[in-house]
Motif scaffolding. Structure first.
Motif, PDB file in Angstrom:
ATOM      1  N   THR A  56      11.434   0.135  -1.090  1.00 40.28           N
ATOM      2  CA  THR A  56      12.206   0.354   0.130  1.00 40.28           C
ATOM      3  C   THR A  56      11.502   1.343   1.053  1.00 40.28           C
ATOM      4  N   PHE A  57      11.115   2.488   0.523  1.00 37.15           N
ATOM      5  CA  PHE A  57      10.454   3.494   1.366  1.00 37.15           C
ATOM      6  C   PHE A  57       9.061   3.047   1.810  1.00 37.15           C
ATOM      7  N   GLY A  58       8.350   2.317   0.950  1.00 42.99           N
ATOM      8  CA  GLY A  58       7.050   1.785   1.340  1.00 42.99           C
ATOM      9  C   GLY A  58       7.158   0.790   2.483  1.00 42.99           C
ATOM     10  N   THR A  59       8.178  -0.035   2.442  1.00 37.80           N
ATOM     11  CA  THR A  59       8.398  -1.012   3.512  1.00 37.80           C
ATOM     12  C   THR A  59       8.810  -0.316   4.795  1.00 37.80           C
TER      13      THR A  59
ATOM     14  N   ALA B 290       6.864  -0.367   8.384  1.00 30.63           N
ATOM     15  CA  ALA B 290       7.539  -0.740   9.634  1.00 30.63           C
ATOM     16  C   ALA B 290       7.355   0.332  10.703  1.00 30.63           C
ATOM     17  N   PHE B 291       7.443   1.594  10.297  1.00 30.84           N
ATOM     18  CA  PHE B 291       7.422   2.666  11.307  1.00 30.84           C
ATOM     19  C   PHE B 291       6.040   3.282  11.534  1.00 30.84           C
ATOM     20  N   ILE B 292       5.221   3.318  10.493  1.00 29.50           N
ATOM     21  CA  ILE B 292       3.884   3.889  10.622  1.00 29.50           C
ATOM     22  C   ILE B 292       2.874   2.795  10.939  1.00 29.50           C
TER      23      ILE B 292
ATOM     24  N   PHE C 155       0.832  -1.196   0.000  1.00 29.04           N
ATOM     25  CA  PHE C 155       0.000   0.000   0.000  1.00 29.04           C
ATOM     26  C   PHE C 155       0.877   1.261   0.000  1.00 29.04           C
ATOM     27  N   TYR C 156       1.821   1.325   0.924  1.00 28.92           N
ATOM     28  CA  TYR C 156       2.706   2.486   0.993  1.00 28.92           C
ATOM     29  C   TYR C 156       3.596   2.579  -0.247  1.00 28.92           C
TER      30      TYR C 156
END
Length: 166
Positions: A153-156, A160-162, A96-97
């Motif tokens: 990478t940024f979606g993962t 992980a953080f959001i 999704f991200y």
């Protein structure tokens, strides 16, 4: 432990995708194997199913875009590896991200190609361009591409953080 491996896989894949436009099998396949092995060892058959389902879902999410020529096989295998290391729920949030971030990157690149910034520099240019539809021409012979491993990478990392959206 698995999040450390995930971080290493993402870092290596990010670097190789940006530099060489390739996500390496030597990175993704061992990550899939580690996920399957770890969950099977710690949780038995349920762990194998947990990791295997994540792997299959991650693979399936990008299979159609790959078959349509929208991305490389490395991107598909990277999301499958993420699924094997984290399970179905996490890989869905990651996807999704990734889709949101990938869409924003694509939009920025399209606007850059159209030289969209010129519309904000001069009101006269904007009016002239809109009247003549100048600036909205695409060169159909060249394909607009970018390393999708960046978005993955940024979606993962966002997943992980959001976490999930509730």
């Amino acid at each position: 432990m698995l999040y450390s491996i995930l971080g290493i896989v993402l870092l290596i894949s990010f670097i190789t995708d940006v530099r060489k436009r390739r996500i390496l099998n030597i990175v993704t396949f061992p990550a899939m194997g580690i996920g399957l092995f770890y969950y099977t060892l710690t949780l038995g058959w349920k762990g194998f199913l947990f990791s295997g389902a994540g792997l299959l879902v991650g693979f399936a999410l990008l299979l159609i875009p790959y078959l349509l020529g929208g991305m490389g096989a490395g991107d598909v295998k990277l999301l499958a590896a993420i699924g094997a290391l984290t399970g179905t729920s996490f890989v869905l949030y990651s996807f999704f991200y990734t889709a949101l971030i990938g869409g924003v990157i694509g939009l920025i690149l399209i606007m850059k190609r159209m030289e969209f910034w010129k519309f904000f520099k001069s009101p006269t240019y904007t009016l002239y361009s809109l009247m003549n539809l100048k600036g909205f021409k695409f060169n159909n012979e060249s394909k607009l591409t970018y390393p999708y491993g960046v978005a993955i990478t940024f979606g993962t990392l966002c997943a992980a953080f959001i976490g999930g959206i509730t």
